[in-house]
Write a protein that holds these residues in place. Structure first.
Motif, mmCIF file in Angstrom:
data_model
loop_
_atom_site.group_PDB
_atom_site.id
_atom_site.type_symbol
_atom_site.label_atom_id
_atom_site.label_comp_id
_atom_site.label_asym_id
_atom_site.label_seq_id
_atom_site.Cartn_x
_atom_site.Cartn_y
_atom_site.Cartn_z
ATOM 1 N N THR A 100 15.501 -33.566 40.325
ATOM 2 C CA THR A 100 15.409 -33.001 38.707
ATOM 3 C C THR A 100 16.527 -33.799 38.186
ATOM 4 O O THR A 100 16.178 -33.973 36.595
ATOM 5 C CB THR A 100 15.887 -31.659 38.624
ATOM 6 O OG1 THR A 100 17.257 -31.199 39.449
ATOM 7 C CG2 THR A 100 14.829 -30.519 39.285
ATOM 8 N N TRP A 101 17.670 -34.365 38.697
ATOM 9 C CA TRP A 101 18.684 -35.108 37.921
ATOM 10 C C TRP A 101 18.142 -36.552 37.624
ATOM 11 O O TRP A 101 18.846 -37.444 37.076
ATOM 12 C CB TRP A 101 19.779 -35.062 38.764
ATOM 13 C CG TRP A 101 19.913 -35.302 40.333
ATOM 14 C CD1 TRP A 101 19.789 -34.376 41.174
ATOM 15 C CD2 TRP A 101 19.533 -36.553 40.839
ATOM 16 N NE1 TRP A 101 19.412 -34.952 42.380
ATOM 17 C CE2 TRP A 101 19.469 -36.521 42.223
ATOM 18 C CE3 TRP A 101 19.533 -37.989 40.469
ATOM 19 C CZ2 TRP A 101 19.322 -37.342 43.086
ATOM 20 C CZ3 TRP A 101 19.514 -38.919 41.392
ATOM 21 C CH2 TRP A 101 19.478 -38.656 42.781
ATOM 22 N N GLN A 110 11.446 -38.300 36.222
ATOM 23 C CA GLN A 110 11.069 -37.468 34.989
ATOM 24 C C GLN A 110 9.978 -38.164 34.291
ATOM 25 O O GLN A 110 8.999 -37.689 33.778
ATOM 26 C CB GLN A 110 11.797 -36.851 34.220
ATOM 27 C CG GLN A 110 13.263 -36.001 34.691
ATOM 28 C CD GLN A 110 14.140 -35.683 34.006
ATOM 29 O OE1 GLN A 110 13.971 -35.508 32.844
ATOM 30 N NE2 GLN A 110 15.346 -35.117 34.444
ATOM 31 N N LEU A 124 10.061 -32.311 46.127
ATOM 32 C CA LEU A 124 11.309 -32.328 45.615
ATOM 33 C C LEU A 124 12.513 -32.039 46.579
ATOM 34 O O LEU A 124 12.560 -31.492 47.583
ATOM 35 C CB LEU A 124 11.280 -30.805 44.796
ATOM 36 C CG LEU A 124 12.758 -30.141 44.479
ATOM 37 C CD1 LEU A 124 13.131 -31.375 43.147
ATOM 38 C CD2 LEU A 124 12.688 -28.758 43.663
ATOM 39 N N SER A 134 17.636 -30.862 45.190
ATOM 40 C CA SER A 134 17.598 -29.874 43.723
ATOM 41 C C SER A 134 17.078 -28.472 44.076
ATOM 42 O O SER A 134 16.459 -28.562 45.122
ATOM 43 C CB SER A 134 16.490 -30.592 42.854
ATOM 44 O OG SER A 134 17.001 -31.765 42.425
ATOM 45 N N ASP A 140 14.980 -25.012 39.574
ATOM 46 C CA ASP A 140 15.368 -26.367 38.567
ATOM 47 C C ASP A 140 14.119 -27.221 38.742
ATOM 48 O O ASP A 140 13.549 -27.703 37.766
ATOM 49 C CB ASP A 140 16.570 -27.217 39.175
ATOM 50 C CG ASP A 140 17.905 -26.430 38.808
ATOM 51 O OD1 ASP A 140 17.910 -25.434 38.282
ATOM 52 O OD2 ASP A 140 18.754 -26.549 39.503
ATOM 53 N N GLY A 141 13.356 -27.466 39.886
ATOM 54 C CA GLY A 141 12.196 -28.124 39.795
ATOM 55 C C GLY A 141 11.326 -27.798 39.267
ATOM 56 O O GLY A 141 10.482 -28.445 38.550
ATOM 57 N N GLU A 159 11.099 -25.577 36.883
ATOM 58 C CA GLU A 159 11.240 -25.548 35.443
ATOM 59 C C GLU A 159 11.037 -26.903 34.672
ATOM 60 O O GLU A 159 10.816 -26.987 33.873
ATOM 61 C CB GLU A 159 12.975 -25.370 35.122
ATOM 62 C CG GLU A 159 13.269 -25.116 33.707
ATOM 63 C CD GLU A 159 14.628 -24.690 33.538
ATOM 64 O OE1 GLU A 159 15.038 -24.092 32.428
ATOM 65 O OE2 GLU A 159 15.521 -25.041 34.367
ATOM 66 N N LEU A 160 11.420 -28.149 35.533
ATOM 67 C CA LEU A 160 11.156 -29.382 34.936
ATOM 68 C C LEU A 160 9.508 -29.744 35.037
ATOM 69 O O LEU A 160 9.103 -30.287 33.995
ATOM 70 C CB LEU A 160 11.880 -30.403 35.816
ATOM 71 C CG LEU A 160 11.675 -31.867 35.382
ATOM 72 C CD1 LEU A 160 11.946 -32.175 34.105
ATOM 73 C CD2 LEU A 160 12.168 -32.783 36.698
ATOM 74 N N HIS A 194 8.927 -28.431 48.397
ATOM 75 C CA HIS A 194 10.122 -28.658 48.239
ATOM 76 C C HIS A 194 10.640 -28.982 49.713
ATOM 77 O O HIS A 194 10.332 -28.196 50.798
ATOM 78 C CB HIS A 194 11.030 -27.321 47.697
ATOM 79 C CG HIS A 194 12.486 -27.354 47.633
ATOM 80 N ND1 HIS A 194 13.180 -26.519 48.614
ATOM 81 C CD2 HIS A 194 13.434 -28.453 47.042
ATOM 82 C CE1 HIS A 194 14.358 -26.826 48.125
ATOM 83 N NE2 HIS A 194 14.496 -27.871 47.393
#
Length: 187
Positions: free
Chosen positions: A88-89, A94, A116, A119, A123-124, A126-127, A139
């Motif tokens: 996510t960062w 993205q 993923l 993270s 958070d994953g 949501e993104l 994940h």
């Protein structure tokens, strides 16, 4: 210690024990456990993300968590398959995820599995929801898949798994900016 002091200590201890024994208690049964706020939030995020379901890829795979429904599934390195490690960062991740999603919708596209790493699931999810990416995603919380393909810590990292099981990293381009780049890389 003299006799008088001993009797004073005994009386104080007995008095304190009496107070504790007579102190009112709440004997109502403990409430039933409820799902934690985090569990409720993840469930809501799963619904919001609307990811396509994960397809188990067979025996001998690495255990990962399907982001769409939270189930454990085995992801085998059987191709053709495109595996994309992201976090996510990671800003390039993205930008790349919507490109991979657009590529996956083309006729004859190789299946794409975003993985993923580094993270939290929430958070994953949501993104992915924010980006509108609906790819079946997993994940790899224990980094088992990343270790198996010897993926670097730098992200994004994309791998093509051929029909004969050969795994190769795609480094040109470093990350995809257009669906035709993905098509070229897998052919």
């Amino acid at each position: 210690m003299n006799n008088r002091t001993r009797w004073l200590v005994v009386v104080l201890v007995l008095g304190l024990a009496g107070v504790v024994a007579l102190w009112p208690r709440d004997d109502s049964p403990a409430p039933l456990p409820t799902p934690s706020r985090q569990t409720q939030d993840v469930a809501a995020l799963r619904a919001q993300a609307q990811l396509r379901p994960c397809e188990p890829s067979g025996e001998g795979g690495v255990d990962v968590t399907c982001l769409g429904d939270g189930t454990r599934t085995a992801l085998a390195l059987k191709g053709p398959l495109l595996i994309n490690f992201w976090a996510t960062w990671c800003q390039p991740c993205q930008e790349e995820l919507p490109v991979l999603d657009a590529y996956s919708k083309q006729p004859g596209a190789v299946p794409v599995v975003p993985v993923l790493v580094d993270s939290r699931e929430a958070d994953g999810l949501e993104l992915l929801a924010r980006l509108g990416v609906r790819l079946p995603s997993v994940h790899d919380g224990a980094d088992e898949l990343r270790k198996k393909v010897k993926a670097p810590k730098s992200l994004p990292a994309t791998y093509y798994v051929s029909a004969d099981g050969q795994v190769r990293q795609i480094t040109d381009p470093p990350y995809f900016t257009a669906p035709d780049q993905v098509e070229k890389a897998v052919r």
